[in-house]
Design an enzyme around this catalytic site. Structure first.
Site, PDB file in Angstrom:
ATOM      1  N   GLU A 191      31.754 -30.475 -24.992  1.00 52.02           N
ATOM      2  CA  GLU A 191      32.832 -31.041 -24.164  1.00 52.02           C
ATOM      3  C   GLU A 191      32.864 -30.461 -22.752  1.00 52.02           C
ATOM      4  O   GLU A 191      33.271 -31.132 -21.810  1.00 52.02           O
ATOM      5  CB  GLU A 191      34.196 -30.836 -24.828  1.00 52.02           C
ATOM      6  CG  GLU A 191      34.434 -31.696 -26.054  1.00 52.02           C
ATOM      7  CD  GLU A 191      33.956 -31.033 -27.333  1.00 52.02           C
ATOM      8  OE1 GLU A 191      33.291 -29.977 -27.259  1.00 52.02           O
ATOM      9  OE2 GLU A 191      34.254 -31.576 -28.427  1.00 52.02           O
TER      10      GLU A 191
ATOM     11  N   LYS B 268      47.750 -38.635 -32.055  1.00 52.43           N
ATOM     12  CA  LYS B 268      47.019 -39.681 -32.766  1.00 52.43           C
ATOM     13  C   LYS B 268      47.912 -40.854 -33.144  1.00 52.43           C
ATOM     14  O   LYS B 268      47.508 -42.015 -33.049  1.00 52.43           O
ATOM     15  CB  LYS B 268      46.374 -39.082 -34.026  1.00 52.43           C
ATOM     16  CG  LYS B 268      45.396 -40.024 -34.690  1.00 52.43           C
ATOM     17  CD  LYS B 268      44.614 -39.320 -35.783  1.00 52.43           C
ATOM     18  CE  LYS B 268      43.580 -40.251 -36.401  1.00 52.43           C
ATOM     19  NZ  LYS B 268      42.809 -39.574 -37.456  1.00 52.43           N
TER      20      LYS B 268
ATOM     21  N   PHE C  67      46.150 -28.503 -38.295  1.00 54.25           N
ATOM     22  CA  PHE C  67      44.704 -28.418 -38.133  1.00 54.25           C
ATOM     23  C   PHE C  67      44.289 -29.004 -36.775  1.00 54.25           C
ATOM     24  O   PHE C  67      44.690 -30.105 -36.423  1.00 54.25           O
ATOM     25  CB  PHE C  67      44.011 -29.188 -39.269  1.00 54.25           C
ATOM     26  CG  PHE C  67      42.518 -29.204 -39.146  1.00 54.25           C
ATOM     27  CD1 PHE C  67      41.783 -28.027 -39.238  1.00 54.25           C
ATOM     28  CD2 PHE C  67      41.836 -30.392 -38.923  1.00 54.25           C
ATOM     29  CE1 PHE C  67      40.401 -28.034 -39.109  1.00 54.25           C
ATOM     30  CE2 PHE C  67      40.442 -30.409 -38.791  1.00 54.25           C
ATOM     31  CZ  PHE C  67      39.741 -29.225 -38.885  1.00 54.25           C
ATOM     32  N   GLN C  68      43.515 -28.246 -36.038  1.00 57.28           N
ATOM     33  CA  GLN C  68      43.013 -28.647 -34.715  1.00 57.28           C
ATOM     34  C   GLN C  68      44.113 -28.968 -33.713  1.00 57.28           C
ATOM     35  O   GLN C  68      43.956 -29.834 -32.861  1.00 57.28           O
ATOM     36  CB  GLN C  68      42.013 -29.802 -34.849  1.00 57.28           C
ATOM     37  CG  GLN C  68      40.767 -29.353 -35.610  1.00 57.28           C
ATOM     38  CD  GLN C  68      39.584 -30.286 -35.459  1.00 57.28           C
ATOM     39  OE1 GLN C  68      39.755 -31.496 -35.279  1.00 57.28           O
ATOM     40  NE2 GLN C  68      38.383 -29.743 -35.535  1.00 57.28           N
TER      41      GLN C  68
ATOM     42  N   MET D 281      21.759 -13.097  -9.194  1.00 59.92           N
ATOM     43  CA  MET D 281      22.765 -12.703  -8.216  1.00 59.92           C
ATOM     44  C   MET D 281      23.466 -11.409  -8.629  1.00 59.92           C
ATOM     45  O   MET D 281      23.771 -10.563  -7.790  1.00 59.92           O
ATOM     46  CB  MET D 281      23.794 -13.826  -8.031  1.00 59.92           C
ATOM     47  CG  MET D 281      24.776 -13.564  -6.921  1.00 59.92           C
ATOM     48  SD  MET D 281      23.962 -13.302  -5.339  1.00 59.92           S
ATOM     49  CE  MET D 281      24.157 -14.927  -4.603  1.00 59.92           C
TER      50      MET D 281
HETATM   51  C1  LIG Z   1      30.371 -18.792 -16.585  1.00 59.46           C
HETATM   52  C2  LIG Z   1      29.998 -17.668 -15.702  1.00 59.46           C
HETATM   53  N1  LIG Z   1      29.781 -16.449 -16.223  1.00 59.46           N
HETATM   54  C3  LIG Z   1      29.433 -15.424 -15.414  1.00 59.46           C
HETATM   55  C4  LIG Z   1      29.311 -15.593 -14.079  1.00 59.46           C
HETATM   56  C5  LIG Z   1      28.945 -14.429 -13.170  1.00 59.46           C
HETATM   57  N2  LIG Z   1      27.671 -14.691 -12.509  1.00 59.46           N
HETATM   58  C6  LIG Z   1      27.586 -15.129 -11.228  1.00 59.46           C
HETATM   59  S1  LIG Z   1      26.033 -15.377 -10.715  1.00 59.46           S
HETATM   60  C7  LIG Z   1      25.391 -14.849 -12.186  1.00 59.46           C
HETATM   61  C8  LIG Z   1      23.918 -14.808 -12.425  1.00 59.46           C
HETATM   62  C9  LIG Z   1      23.307 -16.154 -12.438  1.00 59.46           C
HETATM   63  O1  LIG Z   1      22.004 -16.029 -12.955  1.00 59.46           O
HETATM   64  P1  LIG Z   1      21.011 -17.239 -12.963  1.00 59.46           P
HETATM   65  O2  LIG Z   1      21.673 -18.454 -13.466  1.00 59.46           O
HETATM   66  O3  LIG Z   1      19.766 -16.848 -13.650  1.00 59.46           O
HETATM   67  O4  LIG Z   1      20.764 -17.539 -11.425  1.00 59.46           O
HETATM   68  P2  LIG Z   1      20.087 -16.666 -10.268  1.00 59.46           P
HETATM   69  O5  LIG Z   1      21.170 -15.875  -9.628  1.00 59.46           O
HETATM   70  O6  LIG Z   1      19.040 -15.814 -10.899  1.00 59.46           O
HETATM   71  O7  LIG Z   1      19.548 -17.701  -9.367  1.00 59.46           O
HETATM   72  C10 LIG Z   1      26.419 -14.482 -13.052  1.00 59.46           C
HETATM   73  C11 LIG Z   1      26.221 -13.943 -14.407  1.00 59.46           C
HETATM   74  C12 LIG Z   1      29.580 -16.886 -13.572  1.00 59.46           C
HETATM   75  N3  LIG Z   1      29.530 -17.163 -12.258  1.00 59.46           N
HETATM   76  N4  LIG Z   1      29.897 -17.903 -14.401  1.00 59.46           N
END
Ligand SMILES: Cc1ncc(C[n+]2csc(CCOP(=O)(O)OP(=O)(O)O)c2C)c(N)n1
Lengths: 557, 167
Positions: free
Chosen positions: A48, A160, A110-111, A469
């Site tokens: 979803e 529902k 439920f749900q 990042m």
């Molecule tokens: C749902 C979620 N969880 C954690 C983060 C924190 N976060 C920001 S950038 C990042 C790393 C992203 O890694 P990747 O997708 O491999 O991309 P890259 O930076 O290597 O291009 C994380 C964990 C986030 N932005 N969103």
């Protein structure tokens, strides 16, 4: 006799809805039963959250309200991240959720989950519809709220028994009836006059434009204002595409990973014309040092954004397009300002990247090749992280709504499903999800969706086998202690194939262009796994809390 | 920081109070008191909200309130001429004898009613503006306040004019 479910679908059709993204369950079976012979196209996603992101991508690519559907409880809760993402970026969306029958509301049935309670802080408004007779007006009001003023997500929760209730007579729907909601579109005449005076007199003005300009369709007005009055323009992350990247007055993106030219120009300007922006901390850095010597004009449809983070000299509440038109009407062409434009030009030249001669496969190279190949014809959707910032920096955006990215919430896993939505909004465009290996794995199950419907979305993974990042922050600010940010290699091509999707792994620079061509020429979905330099960084960068002219890594490529 | 009084006209619908209260907590605004009840307009309720903050903060509160779809109008009546009242019930320790007599005397000076008498305590009912109730509370504290509830402020503009919309 008509059922509530039928009335709901007729309401959606009245709003012009053609495509919705959803996932069934017990509480929405009556709606699914009606969908079975409806003209509305339903796309079955695999999670979803992806339905919400797809509706969001659809909305951003088209400018129309995106719609998603989920069952009660777990289904509804899975929408939450997607709704919050749309809320933070002011994306028009209507989320429809099933609910347990009214007789069981509040019994922990439920749900059951109190989804209107849960989404209250992340929706523009929401409804729990308790009578089928209220459905037509609720649908009308929801679309009106989602798509007007400062746009945003609206949730409609439907028990529902309301879906199955039989109505002899369906109440007619009028226009939206909302005493407490009257967005202001016309700017205040006196403030507009003041703005005109400041713009004519400023010596070093800068236009700072954001997502509000895209939402208002005001790109043309921004360009006209800049050209007429010789004003350099910077955009926020959300404003990319508002002005062509190669426009002579464009400074590129501002902020934490913005360009030197943009960050210096805003620091030195004497007039900041802010349009459809919200002075986000990722843009302003240390707020006291943001445009410290400038008068500020702020044009925004949401009065609450004006003066929220930064004091404003001329506040103008209104629709960016109509306000800018009225400002333009009163201005006469500016001569001079050569000194300021020269200064800006020198910053741009000094920072211009030279040709990339390194042998390693780097993200900038891949994105530049992509930009070159797609020209005007691509929609770039991104995940979150380095991949997102590299795409923002190195891809040349020329048109509004060709850049789709989670700015406010920064949601990993957003890009792939949003790309699916963007495809349905603009089926003739090549839609590319620029991904990191981490983010892609957050909604990788949507490979099932693209395979099932043969959706020609291209996934370009900039695979560094890190949560890049975060690793970059650890490198710079945590003494290279890479705590839980390394990801083991994944055979993305193998996974894609298992779902029935084509793919290719690329390790050499020389193979980049042919691989991109193969993907773009294929008529179906395609996954490209680019194994890039593992520790490439996004530069320049403003460390959190610093002023935006205090960038690090400036000359690096 | 100062106390601002906002009068907020809202649709009388399920969930409105939690939308308003949620907005305050989510954005870290400091509510001093919030009262709500039906009003002269059918289908609407009037809230009186006392919020602590500097002018910029309160400006933001007003704007955010105005963004709620169920909020019809927001008026800041802090600087305007109003009548405002609070109701308080105060259970005071008062053994039969001197201290009870003193408490009753104080009550009559403040035009408070004694609405219940127990062996060791009495309950006073008092209405008035915030300062009056604060003053009474201070005086009674020496006898020992066992329980104390107050409604929070309700306020109306004086004269024939209603609060002006700020939308
Ligand atoms: C749902 C979620 N969880 C954690 C983060 C924190 N976060 C920001 S950038 C990042 C790393 C992203 O890694 P990747 O997708 O491999 O991309 P890259 O930076 O290597 O291009 C994380 C964990 C986030 N932005 N969103």
């Amino acid at each position: 006799m008509k059922t509530g479910a039928r009335i709901l679908l007729e309401g959606l059709q009245r709003e012009g809805v053609e495509t919705i993204f959803g996932y069934p369950g017990g509480s929405v079976l009556p709606i699914y039963d009606e969908l079975y012979d409806s003209e509305i196209q339903h796309i079955l996603v695999r999670h979803e959250q992806a339905a919400a992101h797809a509706a969001d991508g659809y909305a951003r690519a088209s400018g129309r309200v995106g719609v998603c559907l989920a069952t009660s409880g777990p289904g509804a809760c899975n929408l939450v991240t997607g709704i919050a993402t749309a809320y933070m970026d002011s994306v028009p969306m209507v989320a429809i959720t099933g609910q347990v029958p009214t007789s069981m509301l509040g019994n922990d049935a439920f749900q059951e989950s109190d989804i209107t309670g849960i989404t209250m802080p992340i929706t523009k408004h929401n409804y729990l519809v308790k009578h089928a007779a209220d459905l037509p007006q609720a649908v009308r009001d929801a679309f009106y709220i989602a798509g007007t003023g400062r746009q945003g997500p609206v949730l409609i929760d439907i028990p529902k028994d309301v879906m199955t209730a039989q109505l002899e007579e369906v109440p007619p729907v009028g226009t939206a009836r909302l005493r407490g909601y009257q967005p202001t579109y016309e700017g205040h005449a006196l403030q507009i006059e003041k703005a005109v005076g400041l713009i004519a007199d400023a010596a070093r003005p800068v236009l700072y434009v954001g997502g509000g300009v895209i939402a208002a369709g005001a790109s043309g007005e921004v360009a006209r204002l800049a050209e007429l009055m010789l004003i350099p323009i910077t955009t926020t992350l959300m404003g990319l595409g508002a002005i062509p990247c190669d426009h002579p007055l464009s400074l590129g993106m501002i902020g934490m990973h913005g360009t030197e030219a943009a960050n210096y120009a805003v620091t030195e300007c004497d007039l900041l014309i802010a349009v459809g922006v919200r002075f986000d901390d990722r843009v302003t850095g240390k707020i006291e040092a943001f445009a410290p010597n400038a008068r500020v004009i702020h044009i925004d449809i949401d009065p609450a954004e004006i003066g929220k983070n930064k004091p404003v000299d001329v506040p103008i509440v209104g629709d960016a397009k109509s306000v800018l038109q009225r400002i333009l009407h009163r201005l006469v062409k500016k001569e001079g300002r050569e000194g300021w434009l020269d200064r800006v030009r020198r910053w741009k030249e000094a920072a211009a990247l030279g040709t990339d001669t390194s042998a390693a496969l780097g993200p900038a190279y891949i994105l530049a090749e992509m930009s070159d190949l797609l020209g005007e014809n691509g929609i770039i959707v991104t995940e979150v992280g380095q991949n997102q910032m590299w795409a923002a920096q190195h891809y040349c955006f020329r048109r509004p709504r060709t850049w789709i990215s989670s700015g406010g919430l920064g949601t990993m896993g957003y890009g792939f499903p949003a790309a699916i939505g963007a495809h349905f909004a603009r089926p003739d465009e090549t839609v590319v999800d620029v991904a990191g290996d981490g983010s892609f794995q957050m909604n990788i199950q949507e490979l099932g969706t693209v395979a099932h419907y043969h959706i020609p979305v291209k996934v370009v993974i900039l695979n560094n086998m890190y949560l890049g990042m975060v690793r970059q922050w650890q490198e710079l600010f945590y003494d290279r202690r890479y705590s839980y940010t390394e990801l083991p290699p994944v055979d993305f091509v193998g996974i894609a194939r298992a779902y029935g999707v084509d793919g290719m792994r690329v390790e050499e620079k020389a193979d980049v262009r042919p691989a991109l061509l193969a993907a773009f020429e294929s008529d179906g979905p395609f996954v490209l796994d680019f194994r890039i330099e593992r520790e490439a960084n996004v530069f320049p960068m403003v460390p959190a809390g610093a002023a935006i002219n205090e960038m690090i890594g400036r000359r690096q490529r | 920081m100062k106390a601002h009084t906002l009068q907020v006209l809202v649709e009388n619908k399920a969930g409105v109070l939690s939308r308003v209260a949620g907005l305050f907590s989510r954005r870290g605004f400091n509510i001093e008191s919030l009262t709500v009840g039906t009003c002269e307009e059918p289908g609407m309720s009037r809230m009186t909200i006392v919020v602590l903050g500097d002018d910029a903060e309160v400006e933001q509160v007003k704007k955010q309130l105005n963004k709620l779809i169920d909020v019809i109008k927001v008026s800041d009546i802090t600087e305007r001429s109003t009548v405002d009242r609070e109701l308080a019930l105060i259970k005071v320790a008062a053994e039969a004898g001197d201290s009870r007599a003193e408490v009753m005397q104080i009550a009559s000076i403040f035009r408070a009613q004694i609405i219940d008498v127990g062996t060791r305590s009495v309950i006073l009912e008092v209405t008035g503006d915030t300062e009056k109730i604060d003053a009474l509370e201070t005086l009674l504290r020496q006898y020992g306040i066992k329980e104390f509830v107050r409604t929070g402020k309700i306020a109306l503009l004086r004269g024939s004019k209603g609060a002006k919309a700020q939308k």
